[in-house]
Design a protein around this motif. Structure first.
Motif, PDB file in Angstrom:
ATOM      1  N   GLU A 138       0.804  -1.217   0.000  1.00 17.99           N
ATOM      2  CA  GLU A 138       0.000   0.000   0.000  1.00 17.99           C
ATOM      3  C   GLU A 138       0.842   1.275   0.000  1.00 17.99           C
ATOM      4  OE1 GLU A 138      -2.306  -3.417   1.565  1.00 17.99           O
ATOM      5  OE2 GLU A 138      -0.302  -2.593   1.931  1.00 17.99           O
ATOM      6  N   LEU A 139       2.136   1.163   0.292  1.00 17.76           N
ATOM      7  CA  LEU A 139       3.010   2.329   0.292  1.00 17.76           C
ATOM      8  C   LEU A 139       3.309   2.796  -1.129  1.00 17.76           C
ATOM      9  CD1 LEU A 139       4.573   4.196   2.223  1.00 17.76           C
ATOM     10  CD2 LEU A 139       6.509   2.626   2.055  1.00 17.76           C
ATOM     11  N   ASN A 140       3.421   1.863  -2.068  1.00 16.53           N
ATOM     12  CA  ASN A 140       3.668   2.162  -3.484  1.00 16.53           C
ATOM     13  C   ASN A 140       2.778   1.272  -4.349  1.00 16.53           C
ATOM     14  OD1 ASN A 140       6.638   2.321  -2.058  1.00 16.53           O
ATOM     15  ND2 ASN A 140       6.303   4.011  -3.473  1.00 16.53           N
ATOM     16  N   ARG A 182      13.344  11.761  -2.431  1.00 21.20           N
ATOM     17  CA  ARG A 182      12.309  12.293  -3.340  1.00 21.20           C
ATOM     18  C   ARG A 182      10.923  11.801  -2.929  1.00 21.20           C
ATOM     19  NH1 ARG A 182      12.544  16.495  -6.084  1.00 21.20           N
ATOM     20  NH2 ARG A 182      14.552  15.832  -6.954  1.00 21.20           N
ATOM     21  N   ALA A 183      10.830  10.531  -2.562  1.00 20.50           N
ATOM     22  CA  ALA A 183       9.538   9.999  -2.126  1.00 20.50           C
ATOM     23  C   ALA A 183       9.080  10.678  -0.841  1.00 20.50           C
ATOM     24  CB  ALA A 183       9.639   8.489  -1.928  1.00 20.50           C
ATOM     25  N   VAL A 184       9.990  10.859   0.109  1.00 22.05           N
ATOM     26  CA  VAL A 184       9.655  11.507   1.384  1.00 22.05           C
ATOM     27  C   VAL A 184       9.104  12.900   1.140  1.00 22.05           C
ATOM     28  CG1 VAL A 184      10.719  12.559   3.437  1.00 22.05           C
ATOM     29  CG2 VAL A 184      11.225  10.186   2.843  1.00 22.05           C
ATOM     30  N   GLU A 185       9.753  13.642   0.247  1.00 21.62           N
ATOM     31  CA  GLU A 185       9.373  15.040   0.044  1.00 21.62           C
ATOM     32  C   GLU A 185       8.201  15.223  -0.915  1.00 21.62           C
ATOM     33  OE1 GLU A 185      11.629  19.302  -0.551  1.00 21.62           O
ATOM     34  OE2 GLU A 185      12.598  17.503  -1.342  1.00 21.62           O
ATOM     35  N   ASP A 186       8.256  14.561  -2.075  1.00 17.28           N
ATOM     36  CA  ASP A 186       7.296  14.875  -3.143  1.00 17.28           C
ATOM     37  C   ASP A 186       6.208  13.836  -3.359  1.00 17.28           C
ATOM     38  OD1 ASP A 186       8.612  17.237  -3.658  1.00 17.28           O
ATOM     39  OD2 ASP A 186       9.899  16.387  -5.215  1.00 17.28           O
ATOM     40  N   VAL A 187       6.412  12.603  -2.911  1.00 11.64           N
ATOM     41  CA  VAL A 187       5.379  11.579  -3.094  1.00 11.64           C
ATOM     42  C   VAL A 187       4.492  11.489  -1.861  1.00 11.64           C
ATOM     43  CG1 VAL A 187       4.931   9.133  -3.539  1.00 11.64           C
ATOM     44  CG2 VAL A 187       6.843  10.281  -4.686  1.00 11.64           C
ATOM     45  N   TRP A 188       5.119  11.376  -0.687  1.00 11.59           N
ATOM     46  CA  TRP A 188       4.362  11.202   0.551  1.00 11.59           C
ATOM     47  C   TRP A 188       4.172  12.499   1.335  1.00 11.59           C
ATOM     48  CZ3 TRP A 188       8.549   7.093   1.323  1.00 11.59           C
ATOM     49  CH2 TRP A 188       8.249   5.952   0.561  1.00 11.59           C
ATOM     50  N   GLY A 189       5.028  13.494   1.117  1.00  7.82           N
ATOM     51  CA  GLY A 189       4.905  14.762   1.824  1.00  7.82           C
ATOM     52  C   GLY A 189       5.154  14.658   3.314  1.00  7.82           C
ATOM     53  N   ILE A 190       6.171  13.853   3.694  1.00  7.89           N
ATOM     54  CA  ILE A 190       6.415  13.620   5.119  1.00  7.89           C
ATOM     55  C   ILE A 190       7.800  14.108   5.548  1.00  7.89           C
ATOM     56  CG2 ILE A 190       4.815  11.688   5.225  1.00  7.89           C
ATOM     57  CD1 ILE A 190       7.192   9.771   5.019  1.00  7.89           C
ATOM     58  N   LEU A 247       0.181   6.785   6.632  1.00  3.88           N
ATOM     59  CA  LEU A 247       1.034   5.696   6.154  1.00  3.88           C
ATOM     60  C   LEU A 247       1.238   4.639   7.232  1.00  3.88           C
ATOM     61  CD1 LEU A 247       3.815   7.680   4.228  1.00  3.88           C
ATOM     62  CD2 LEU A 247       1.754   6.610   3.300  1.00  3.88           C
ATOM     63  N   LYS A 248       1.414   5.092   8.465  1.00  3.06           N
ATOM     64  CA  LYS A 248       1.594   4.143   9.567  1.00  3.06           C
ATOM     65  C   LYS A 248       0.354   3.273   9.726  1.00  3.06           C
ATOM     66  CE  LYS A 248       2.609   3.901  14.523  1.00  3.06           C
ATOM     67  NZ  LYS A 248       2.893   4.685  15.756  1.00  3.06           N
ATOM     68  N   GLU A 249      -0.811   3.859   9.562  1.00  6.23           N
ATOM     69  CA  GLU A 249      -2.050   3.091   9.682  1.00  6.23           C
ATOM     70  C   GLU A 249      -2.169   2.078   8.546  1.00  6.23           C
ATOM     71  OE1 GLU A 249      -5.854   1.919  11.169  1.00  6.23           O
ATOM     72  OE2 GLU A 249      -4.037   2.795  12.023  1.00  6.23           O
ATOM     73  N   LEU A 250      -1.731   2.452   7.350  1.00  5.37           N
ATOM     74  CA  LEU A 250      -1.736   1.511   6.232  1.00  5.37           C
ATOM     75  C   LEU A 250      -0.829   0.317   6.534  1.00  5.37           C
ATOM     76  CD1 LEU A 250      -1.563   3.883   3.111  1.00  5.37           C
ATOM     77  CD2 LEU A 250      -3.517   2.515   3.859  1.00  5.37           C
TER      78      LEU A 250
END
Length: 438
Positions: A215-217, A359-367, A403-406
């Motif tokens: 579910e993360l990707n 890149r994922a932290v900043e632009d995909v997940w916004g975390i 994300l943690k809940e997923l």
């Protein structure tokens, strides 16, 4: 028939710990299955510090690191990897022969760290299935799987802002986020050849285990599942949790108990690389300028504003209510630990999948955010700290919570990770081997 799983590990960075975590999980669930874990002397401590009560079906077997006697290592990871790979195939075969004689059981499955592409040939020679384990994220796995397609589309040393939108799920990724060895750097070096050969051989695997949850990707997961025989994604079991035999000797947690909520910056860059001296100065100056955490002098922790330790129980630290941000190299295990602790990140990538994860932290997940320019400067880090601690941190924590809940749901009895683990367990414990094999 009781099974015997041969485990071949890549004995560098956090790879042995992470693979051993998976093996422990399987060993608990399949107590009659033997697991023979190849390991170099430099990692032998794992079996003394990570002992598990009642778990007697996992045993280490020595393999040589092939560093010549008396040779003074330069500290370059590529050098020691090169030595190791020269004799790896023969050393692994020898270790497994010893394990077979020791247990009186033929090898029935070969589980390897995914970069050890030659596991495909070794398993075929033994007449058993090959199951590689990928310890990072699915997006990084997709990059290595599609390396030839990326090279064909972009060419070598392509424009750094060009996106990977031609690969499902990677539209946010840019050429600059790719590790060296894909379209830049020395394509013939060991760190470049290993993942490339792995990507080419993965379709030969019986299954590819991934250290993440689908579910993360989801788009990347769907794409790779359509191209690989099986892709069991298991919610990460990271190696950074505090081992029972390695207590918090530096009193990190008691120090954190004295701090206010969400003001502490936890800073860790893994166990391989660290920022240059001038970046460390900038890091110290930025933390001092914010009025939080580390005082001037950095190592002279006399004001009570900061604490420097050789090792910290990372997972417990990140779950502590006083921690407001994780300054990290954005290695996969550290990213997953931050999600589990619901702590936003400031990413300073170094190598491998670090930039990709950033890149994922900043632009995909916004975390979290990346460091401006990719290196620490006083002004850049002050800006990032203010953005996370004083600005968008609350929104970032909310997104991390989702994300943690997923991940939690994936690990429930009917969740994707639990179902995938059951599938993997059935796969490796029910294989019927040809009696002429081995």
């Amino acid at each position: 028939m009781d099974q015997h799983i041969g485990v071949l590990t890549f004995p560098f960075t956090c790879h042995p710990q992470t693979l051993l975590g998976l093996v422990h999980r399987l060993a608990f669930a399949a107590p009659h299955t033997k697991f023979s874990f190849s390991i170099t002397n430099s990692n032998a401590f794992l079996f003394s510090t990570r002992s598990v009560d009642g778990l007697n079906n996992v045993k280490p077997y020595d393999v040589a690191d092939e560093v010549p006697e008396g040779h003074l290592l330069s500290g370059n990871l590529e050098e020691v990897v090169g030595f190791f790979l020269k004799g790896a195939v023969g050393n692994f075969r020898q270790a497994m022969e010893v394990a077979v004689a020791d247990t009186a059981r033929k090898i029935s499955y070969l589980v390897t760290y995914a970069f050890l592409w030659f596991g495909a040939d070794v398993a075929e020679e033994m007449g058993v299935p090959w199951v590689p384990f990928w310890i990072a994220g699915l997006s990084a796995l997709s990059v290595h799987f599609h390396t030839d397609a990326i090279r064909q589309k972009i060419g070598l040393n392509g424009h750094e802002d060009q996106t990977l939108d031609f690969i499902p799920g990677l539209s946010a990724m840019r050429v600059r986020d790719l590790p060296e060895g894909i379209v830049s750097g020395d394509l013939d070096s060991s760190p470049s050849r290993m993942p490339h050969k792995m990507g080419l051989l993965l379709p030969r695997a019986t299954a590819v285990i991934a250290n993440t949850f689908e579910e993360l990707n989801p788009i990347v997961a769907t794409d790779l599942k359509s191209k690989l025989p099986k892709l069991p994604c298991l919610a990460p079991s990271t190696p950074s949790s505090q081992p029972a035999s390695n207590p918090d000797t530096s009193s990190c947690l008691s120090w954190l108990d004295k701090q206010k909520a969400k003001i502490v910056a936890y800073i860790s860059f893994g166990n391989i690389l660290s920022p240059s001296p001038h970046e460390l100065v900038a890091l110290t100056e930025a933390l001092e300028a914010t009025g939080k955490n580390l005082p001037k002098g950095f190592l002279e922790m006399r004001s009570g504003k900061g604490k420097v330790v050789p090792w910290a129980p990372q997972m417990q630290v990140l779950k502590h209510p006083s921690v407001g941000v994780h300054v990290t190299h954005s290695g996969w295990n550290s990213v997953m630990d931050s999600i589990a602790g619901e702590v936003p990140m400031i990413c300073r990538p170094f190598f491998a999948d670090n930039s990709h994860n950033c890149r994922a932290v900043e632009d995909v997940w916004g975390i979290g955010v990346g460091i401006e320019g990719g290196v620490f400067t006083k002004s850049g880090l002050v800006s990032a700290l203010e953005q996370v601690l004083l600005g968008e941190g609350k929104k970032m924590r909310e997104k991390i919570g989702v994300l943690k809940e997923l991940c939690r749901k994936a690990d429930e009895p009917n969740g994707s990770s639990s179902q995938n683990f059951n599938t993997l367990l059935e796969l490796v414990t029910n294989f019927q081997m040809d009696s002429s094999a081995n």
